[in-house]
Design an enzyme around this catalytic site. Structure first.
Site, short mmCIF file in Angstrom:
data_model
loop_
_atom_site.label_atom_id
_atom_site.label_comp_id
_atom_site.label_asym_id
_atom_site.label_seq_id
_atom_site.Cartn_x
_atom_site.Cartn_y
_atom_site.Cartn_z
CG HIS A 1 -4.65 3.65 -3.56
ND1 HIS A 1 -5.69 4.37 -4.26
CD2 HIS A 1 -3.31 3.79 -2.89
CE1 HIS A 1 -5.76 5.02 -2.08
NE2 HIS A 1 -4.60 4.87 -1.49
CG HIS B 1 -0.13 5.95 -0.29
ND1 HIS B 1 -0.45 7.69 -0.48
CD2 HIS B 1 -0.75 5.33 -0.12
CE1 HIS B 1 -1.91 7.34 -0.34
NE2 HIS B 1 -1.91 5.28 -0.11
CB ILE C 1 -7.90 9.03 1.11
CG1 ILE C 1 -8.27 8.74 2.23
CG2 ILE C 1 -8.57 7.05 0.60
CD1 ILE C 1 -9.47 8.43 2.66
CG ASN D 1 -7.11 2.92 1.37
OD1 ASN D 1 -6.75 2.82 1.61
ND2 ASN D 1 -7.68 3.26 0.32
CG HIS E 1 -1.83 0.52 1.48
ND1 HIS E 1 -2.69 1.68 2.10
CD2 HIS E 1 -2.27 2.25 0.46
CE1 HIS E 1 -3.17 2.33 2.17
NE2 HIS E 1 -3.13 2.77 1.13
#
Length: 852
Positions: free
Chosen positions: A702, A515, A852, A706, A510
């Site tokens: 993602h 990110h 997010i 997530n 993740h």
């Protein structure tokens, strides 16, 4: 040369022999800050400014130079005055008298005379005498008062240009804007800055507060890591290599959308949980002890925990009403979680081996399992340091466990054995982690067998501790069994493996892959690709919001003493482990879904199969649905790229594009700049492959890892984030053995996260799993740049249609009872890659970006 300029892109030249009067309407979005400035001094100054008509100075820039003098034509200026408002939009109008032969409007310059920043959405021009059409210039950017930004803001028309095709009247503006965005690499960044530059992760430690909060710098030869946005904050006193932590994390102003009404959801909720809710939890009845029994866990969903009666908690009721609720007829608040669908459908699903195995293919970390291709299993670590390399999972043990129906040799040949392998990545940290209080760690291997009905069956779990304090390596294999002691040992072993999987998922699958590795793409895109570049406009929707979320993570999630360190097994070594994974495992060429599947042995190339791949496990929900999305994304990108790059020479001669890709490889991911696996960028096909990978990671990957976090992780026995006690069979002592034998349930609960750890993680993953009301889903809405381009609009409409078809295909798969890895009694349907969703925690929906 690109022929896209002939494909119907709207351009409105002004060629009349007499001046033309054109009307411009500037749309500004009402912001939280702007809504209250009328109460202060700046509001009075803005009123005076508007009274005298000097609010926004608008200048029109001609696309072409004067043909006679070869110089830039004079700009046409006029002040825009406020003319009205509707909902959260404020309108400013201006009228221009444009001289004859001004030509096509290529750009607009804006100066903000307000005493606060404004978010300019767009500018629409009407009144062209040669056509009834309007011309829109898309802005979607903050424009600061001239005292904060000495440069006039330039916004280019919606027509895209490759660098070599830039109209000569815009060349200077194109180059100057990129220079501004790059900055000079000096000084501390201010809130109003729009500068994109690189730095290492040197701000996650806080040595000045406590020596124990010192952390190594991530990025460089010792701890390789992707680069982050440079902030230029002062260095700490104790460590000249580290930046001082700050409650305000700089991101370039256009990366921070949190003040726009209805777009503040994501950042605001994460910030509120980290900085308001969690401190409040510390003064509740929750303790650092374990839950006394399993029914106590249920109270978090049906009764909740009363929170302190203060103004901060009261405000949280409106910010995060899903988890902070008012108590009837009282000013008091209670923290109460919604029951996750996973537990609502089958409360005991987490107990079953079948579900444990199924989630490796259809859970929230479905991209780790791999095919076993070599036997016996063996470590690549130095046996002089870590002990014997050979696994204790033997041929005899496996053949006994699979019931004598086949041999290991045949199972390997038939591709029946699969593994989740956290042995080599965790083992070097086991002894370090065990020096920390309240946690433990092993290296682990979990072996699965593919049954004839296409489901996986757990065969064995191996836990390993390296040599320590004169004691030799310890390892033990646990397997499903029928005696009481064996059953409980197996459950404990599973809880350790699940804690390993939770940590690897959050830190690598993740955070790192989605990110951290995306941030260099954002920086390079803004530094090297002009806002009028077609590839900038393609990428932009997929890179929005990510940088602000990452900054928040550095301030409260992944920082020293932050949530990850407090609630996950690796503790203070969490980010260091993430660096090890980046160094050993991350390759750009394996980040695309097909390459990832092939690399893990989960697929082989097959031109006759759907998507050109034959899956090793046919019913693999993440791969099945992911490949649908991958193909759709790739087709859309190929159609788009073909509009601008018809031949390799156009790719190779695009200086901005080549600088972008070079900077990603050599600076943003500079610790891997010499790797041979980086794709070349020489052809349109190369470009399509690179772009598809970047967009897949930001969207499909993602979303898959997530948005199911709450459903699968909120009932933490299913996915504990930490194992706090060692196995009772490692260095057994009378007290531990007695406790395990007499109260095995209590022993398991003591290993699970504590009450405070579990509740904090539940609050965080609730927020992380939530779609905002303004979520922008992949393939849902066309960008305004392309609205007047018939070719690109048609390609996007096909992309949008494909997303709707994918929704239907996934619904049909979730109704097919033959697909046992996604359908069954009490099983949560696999919807994580359904493109669209309503707001909230839905377990579906693929946003454009890591939002997010």
């Amino acid at each position: 040369m690109s022929n896209h300029s002939t494909l119907g892109v709207k351009a409105l030249p002004i060629t009349d022999k007499k001046p033309t009067t054109v009307k411009a309407v500037v749309t500004v979005l009402q912001t939280v800050k702007g809504a209250v400035t009328h109460l202060g001094i700046s509001g009075v100054l803005d009123f005076v400014t508007q009274l005298f008509g000097e609010t926004l100075l608008i200048e029109l820039v001609a696309a072409e130079l004067d043909s006679e003098t070869e110089t830039e034509k004079p700009t046409v200026k006029f002040y825009a005055k406020r003319s009205g408002s509707e909902d959260n939009e404020i309108y400013y109008e201006a009228s221009f008298k444009i001289p004859k032969n001004f030509g096509e409007i290529g750009a607009v310059l804006i100066e903000n005379k307000h005493h606060h920043e404004m978010f300019v959405k767009n500018i629409v021009f009407t009144g062209f005498s040669s056509t009834s059409d309007s011309l829109e210039v898309t802005c979607n950017s903050w424009v600061h008062h001239t005292s904060d930004d000495l440069h006039k803001r330039v916004f280019f028309s919606n027509k895209s240009y490759l660098p070599r095709e830039t109209p000569n009247g815009l060349e200077r503006y194109r180059e100057k804007e990129l220079e501004i965005l790059r900055g000079d690499g000096q000084g501390e960044r201010k809130t109003a800055d729009r500068i994109y530059d690189y730095d290492v992760y040197n701000d996650i430690g806080d040595p000045d507060s406590d020596d124990d909060l010192a952390r190594p710098v991530l990025g460089g030869s010792v701890h390789p890591y992707p680069r982050r946005i440079r902030t230029g904050r002062p260095r700490t006193k104790k460590d000249p290599l580290s930046e001082r932590p700050s409650s305000i994390m700089y991101v370039p102003r256009d990366e921070a959308f949190s003040e726009i009404k209805n777009l503040q959801f994501s950042a605001n909720t994460v910030f509120s949980v980290i900085h308001a809710l969690i401190p409040s939890l510390k003064s509740t009845v929750l303790s650092s002890n374990e839950f006394p029994h399993f029914t106590a866990i249920d109270t978090l969903f049906n009764e909740g925990i009363e929170l302190p009666n203060d103004a901060t908690v009261g405000a949280l009721r409106s910010i995060i009403p899903r988890i902070v609720k008012a108590i009837s007829d009282s000013e008091k608040s209670v923290l109460r979680f919604e029951t996750p669908e996973f537990i609502d459908r089958d409360k005991f699903a987490w107990f079953r081996d079948a579900e444990f195995a199924r989630q490796t293919l259809a859970g929230i970390n479905p991209c780790v399992i791999k095919l076993v291709t070599e036997w016996p299993l063996k470590s690549n670590l130095d046996p002089e340091v870590y002990g014997p390399a050979e696994s204790a999972i033997t041929t005899e043990l496996v053949e006994k466990e699979i019931g004598g129906c086949t041999t290991v040799e045949k199972a390997l040949e038939e591709k029946k054995l699969f593994i989740i392998d956290y042995h080599d990545v965790f083992l070097p940290y086991v002894n370090k982690v065990r020096e920390l209080e309240g946690t433990t760690l092993y290296g682990s291997r979990t072996l699965f067998y593919l049954t004839s009905d296409g489901t996986l069956r757990p065969v064995a779990i191996e836990l390993t501790r390296p040599p320590v304090d004169g004691k030799p390596q310890w390892k033990q294999v646990f397997k499903p069994t029928w005696d009481a002691t064996g059953v409980w040992l197996w459950r404990l072993a599973k809880s350790h493996v699940l804690a390993h999987d939770s940590g690897f998922h959050e830190l690598v699958t993740h955070w790192l892959r989605s990110h951290a590795c995306t941030e260099p793409y954002i920086i390079a895109t803004n530094r090297q690709l002009s806002a009028m570049h077609p590839i900038y406009r393609l990428l932009h929707p997929h890179l929005r919001y990510t940088m602000e979320i990452n900054a928040l993570a550095r301030g409260g999630l992944i920082n020293a003493g932050g949530i990850i360190e407090r609630a996950f097994s690796p503790g203070k070594y969490s980010m260091e482990l993430s660096s090890v994974a980046y160094d050993k495992l991350w390759q750009f060429n394996l980040e695309g879904l097909p390459a990832d599947l092939i690399n893990r042995g989960m697929a082989v190339e097959d031109p006759t199969a759907p998507h050109g791949l034959k899956l090793t496990i046919e019913d693999y929900p993440y791969a099945n649905d992911g490949l649908l999305m991958w193909d759709a994304i790739k087709k859309w990108i190929a159609d788009y790229v073909a509009c601008y790059y018809q031949e390799p020479s156009l790719v190779q001669s695009d200086d901005e594009l080549q600088a972008w890709w070079t900077e990603i490889r050599t600076v943003g991911h500079g610790d891997k700049k010499d790797a041979a696996w980086w794709p070349q960028l020489k052809t349109p096909e190369d470009l399509v492959g690179i772009l598809t990978t970047i967009i897949w990671v930001a969207s499909g990957h993602h979303a898959a890892v997530n948005f199911g976090q709450f459903d699968f992780g909120a009932y933490f026995p299913n996915r504990p984030t930490i194992a706090r006690t060692q196995m009772p069979t490692e260095d057994p002592n009378d007290e531990a053995t007695k406790q395990f034998m007499e109260r095995p349930e209590e022993f398991l609960l003591k290993s699970f996260p504590s009450q405070i750890q579990a509740t904090i993680i539940m609050a965080i993953i609730d927020v992380l799993s939530t779609h905002s009301p303004d979520e922008e889903y992949i393939g849902e809405k066309i960008q305004p740049y392309w609205a007047d381009d018939k070719v690109i609009t048609a390609a996007f409409e096909r992309f949008n249609g494909r997303m709707k078809v994918i929704e239907g295909i996934i619904d049909a798969r979730n109704a097919d009872t033959n697909l046992r890895n996604r359908v069954g009694a009490g099983v949560v349907p696999y919807q994580l890659l359904k493109p669209f969703s309503e707001a909230g925690v839905t377990g579906k929906g693929v946003p454009n970006s890591v939002s997010i």
